[in-house]
Design an enzyme around this catalytic site. Structure first.
Site, PDB file in Angstrom:
ATOM      1  N   GLY A  95      -0.972  -2.580   9.380  1.00 27.49           N
ATOM      2  CA  GLY A  95       0.456  -3.253   9.563  1.00 27.49           C
ATOM      3  C   GLY A  95       1.307  -4.271   8.903  1.00 27.49           C
ATOM      4  O   GLY A  95       2.014  -3.762   8.605  1.00 27.49           O
ATOM      5  N   ARG A  96       0.337  -4.721   8.010  1.00 28.14           N
ATOM      6  CA  ARG A  96       1.082  -5.810   7.136  1.00 28.14           C
ATOM      7  C   ARG A  96       0.011  -6.828   5.662  1.00 28.14           C
ATOM      8  O   ARG A  96       0.124  -7.606   5.627  1.00 28.14           O
ATOM      9  CB  ARG A  96       0.986  -6.697   8.147  1.00 28.14           C
ATOM     10  CG  ARG A  96       0.722  -8.348   8.879  1.00 28.14           C
ATOM     11  CD  ARG A  96       1.176  -8.829   8.989  1.00 28.14           C
ATOM     12  NE  ARG A  96       0.060  -9.914  10.634  1.00 28.14           N
ATOM     13  CZ  ARG A  96       0.260 -10.548  11.054  1.00 28.14           C
ATOM     14  NH1 ARG A  96       1.716 -11.691   9.963  1.00 28.14           N
ATOM     15  NH2 ARG A  96      -0.460 -11.669  11.635  1.00 28.14           N
ATOM     16  N   GLY A 129       6.179  -6.822   9.228  1.00 24.15           N
ATOM     17  CA  GLY A 129       4.930  -6.761   7.502  1.00 24.15           C
ATOM     18  C   GLY A 129       4.633  -8.060   7.086  1.00 24.15           C
ATOM     19  O   GLY A 129       4.623  -7.826   6.500  1.00 24.15           O
ATOM     20  N   ARG A 182      -6.679 -12.859   0.745  1.00 28.72           N
ATOM     21  CA  ARG A 182      -8.172 -13.010   0.994  1.00 28.72           C
ATOM     22  C   ARG A 182      -9.332 -12.413   0.226  1.00 28.72           C
ATOM     23  O   ARG A 182      -8.823 -11.328  -0.030  1.00 28.72           O
ATOM     24  CB  ARG A 182      -8.445 -13.118   2.596  1.00 28.72           C
ATOM     25  CG  ARG A 182      -8.309 -11.401   2.739  1.00 28.72           C
ATOM     26  CD  ARG A 182      -9.240 -11.555   4.205  1.00 28.72           C
ATOM     27  NE  ARG A 182      -8.202 -12.059   5.692  1.00 28.72           N
ATOM     28  CZ  ARG A 182      -7.466 -11.525   6.167  1.00 28.72           C
ATOM     29  NH1 ARG A 182      -7.486  -9.947   6.152  1.00 28.72           N
ATOM     30  NH2 ARG A 182      -6.686 -11.817   6.954  1.00 28.72           N
ATOM     31  N   ASP A 263     -11.179  -3.289  16.112  1.00 31.36           N
ATOM     32  CA  ASP A 263     -10.625  -3.698  14.379  1.00 31.36           C
ATOM     33  C   ASP A 263     -10.667  -4.964  13.690  1.00 31.36           C
ATOM     34  O   ASP A 263     -10.736  -4.676  11.808  1.00 31.36           O
ATOM     35  CB  ASP A 263      -8.972  -2.834  14.544  1.00 31.36           C
ATOM     36  CG  ASP A 263      -8.221  -4.111  15.402  1.00 31.36           C
ATOM     37  OD1 ASP A 263      -8.497  -3.693  16.513  1.00 31.36           O
ATOM     38  OD2 ASP A 263      -6.888  -4.137  14.974  1.00 31.36           O
ATOM     39  N   ASN A 264     -10.812  -5.442  13.874  1.00 32.30           N
ATOM     40  CA  ASN A 264     -11.380  -6.814  13.373  1.00 32.30           C
ATOM     41  C   ASN A 264     -12.841  -6.890  13.089  1.00 32.30           C
ATOM     42  O   ASN A 264     -13.055  -7.858  12.448  1.00 32.30           O
ATOM     43  CB  ASN A 264     -10.944  -8.084  15.238  1.00 32.30           C
ATOM     44  CG  ASN A 264      -9.360  -8.141  14.260  1.00 32.30           C
ATOM     45  OD1 ASN A 264      -8.948  -7.490  13.675  1.00 32.30           O
ATOM     46  ND2 ASN A 264      -8.837  -8.957  15.020  1.00 32.30           N
TER      47      ASN A 264
END
Length: 465
Positions: A95-96, A129, A182, A263-264
């Site tokens: 999403g961002r 975002g 990252r 989701d992480n």
């Protein structure tokens, strides 16, 4: 992990393009009012051959997102579902952020450059975002500390301030904005597989399993493992091994991630996406990092349980391709693998040679007992007892039977260890926020890297040694 990475020539390899038709949505980065380079990780950049970029080139690629030569022609916002605090949510995805580029590291591993705060995507929902500059600074500190303590973590590659005033409910607003990049060994999540199960996309899941086995290889399953020649079963074993080791590394580091949703969870076993993280001020299994974790689901002492549960959700997803029995067999390895990893990593941080899981587990229990009784801060505890020095009573007798590791680095002669308690984090941010003084952050990064040098390379996960 703490050694200087092998220098590399820039070798683009956008392998994700074989899956991109269904794995992600092409997007464009936001057009930011300004791009002020605040942090560039040349150590990480050297590992993928990008350390020779000028600051202007760096800003064009990682602030304006001009494509890197031979790489993805357009960023991809990745699609995934996930359990968020154990509630299934099909309405998520990048999403961002987005996947910006892929390239080979010096040792041949495929590496991703992904973003945070790069603008809205089709999955942004009501979000803007964007990323706060404070959030980016906190991620620098988290990743540098974790790397120094031997945790398999993403690297904060770049932070560029973007000149937009952001409104946030959980910090003084308006606040400064940033875009972060990252460096990670994959952005494929457990939630990526959960989405394919929900959509019953079997062919796509087979392709994703093949991609993961090719790009994130691991040791073969045990000889007695049922279905050990099936690709989905092999990947299940790999993920269980990695999650068990990751859970152990969090505990030995005294780290609380805060939001261990599926989701992480990266199937490469690499920790990433740091939000409300904390380090323990004292040894307390009930300590939580996220103010919104009202039931302590992701409290410090429940992190192994969380990663085991997430591994179980991965097994559920793989039922699209494999029978239950071999997946359950793999999942049941988590507990013993976790205990082995705790024992190895605990001895490593104490600076003594491991003797075997049974003996070392007794040492771990004795250390935990002392820390609870003394309300000890874990960083100080491990530092003060490095190589068995300073230990007294029953714990001293136990450590006396261990062989010390090399402790000649001058870090071990410091007055006190490096730590990452919230008071210091806030002080580093205040210097930036109030005076635009980045020196405390620069000094802290250098100090953490020196600590990493002193600790040396952490032990390998089970089956990798």
């Amino acid at each position: 992990m703490n050694d200087d990475p092998q220098a590399a020539k820039y070798t683009p390899d956008p392998a994700i393009l074989t899956l991109s038709d269904w794995l992600g949505a092409p997007v464009a980065a936001a057009d930011f009012p300004e791009t002020r380079l605040r942090f560039r990780n040349d150590r990480a950049a050297a590992s993928v051959g990008l350390d020779s970029l000028s600051d202007d080139e760096w800003t064009q690629h990682f602030g304006r997102f001009a494509p890197l030569e031979g790489n993805l022609p357009q960023p991809l916002a990745l699609k995934y579902h996930g359990h968020q605090f154990r509630h299934y949510n099909p309405d998520i995805g990048d999403g961002r952020g987005f996947l910006f580029a892929q390239m080979r590291e010096g040792d041949g591993r495929l590496m991703d450059l992904g973003t945070k705060g790069s603008g809205t995507t089709p999955f942004s929902r009501s979000g803007d975002g964007r990323l706060t500059l404070k959030g980016a600074v906190r991620e620098i500190l988290a990743t540098e500390m974790l790397e120094a303590l031997g945790v398999n973590t993403s690297k904060t590659f770049s932070v560029i301030e973007t000149g937009e005033p952001l409104e946030r409910n959980d910090e003084p607003s308006p606040t400064r904005s940033a875009v972060m990049v990252r460096l990670s060994h994959s952005h494929i999540r457990i939630g990526t597989f959960q989405r394919l199960l929900a959509l019953e996309e079997k062919a796509e899941m087979e392709a994703l399993v093949d991609y993961c086995l090719t790009q994130f290889p691991g040791p073969p399953p045990p000889e007695d493992a049922p279905g050990r020649d099936e690709p989905a079963v092999q990947l299940m074993h790999h993920v269980v091994e990695r999650m068990a080791d990751l859970a152990a590394s969090y505990m030995v580091a005294g780290f609380v991630h805060g939001v261990l949703n599926t989701d992480n969870m990266n199937v490469s076993g690499e920790s990433f996406d740091y939000g409300p993280w904390r380090w323990l001020p004292r040894w307390d299994p009930a300590f939580t990092a996220a103010y919104f974790d009202h039931n302590g689901l992701y409290a410090f002492g429940r992190q192994p349980e969380a990663l085991h549960w997430n591994s179980g959700q991965f097994a559920v997803s793989l039922r699209l391709l494999a029978e239950s029995e071999p997946l359950v067999f793999a999942l049941e390895r988590f507990g013993p693998l976790y205990m082995e990893a705790i024992a190895r990593r605990w001895c490593w941080r104490l600076g003594v040679e491991a003797q075997g899981v049974e003996t070392d587990s007794l040492l771990v229990s004795a250390c935990e007992k002392v820390m609870r009784e003394q309300a000890a801060q874990p960083d100080a505890f491990f530092f003060n007892l490095r190589g068995g020095r300073g230990a007294e009573g029953e714990l001293g007798e136990m450590l006396g039977r261990y062989t010390p590791l090399d402790g000649t680095h001058d870090y071990w002669s410091d007055d006190k260890p490096q730590s990452m308690l919230i008071e210091e984090v806030e002080a580093i941010w205040s210097a930036i926020d109030e005076r635009d003084d980045w020196q405390p952050l620069t000094d802290k990064v250098a100090a953490l890297r020196r600590m990493g040098e002193a600790h040396g390379t952490p032990p390998e996960p089970a089956g990798h040694a």
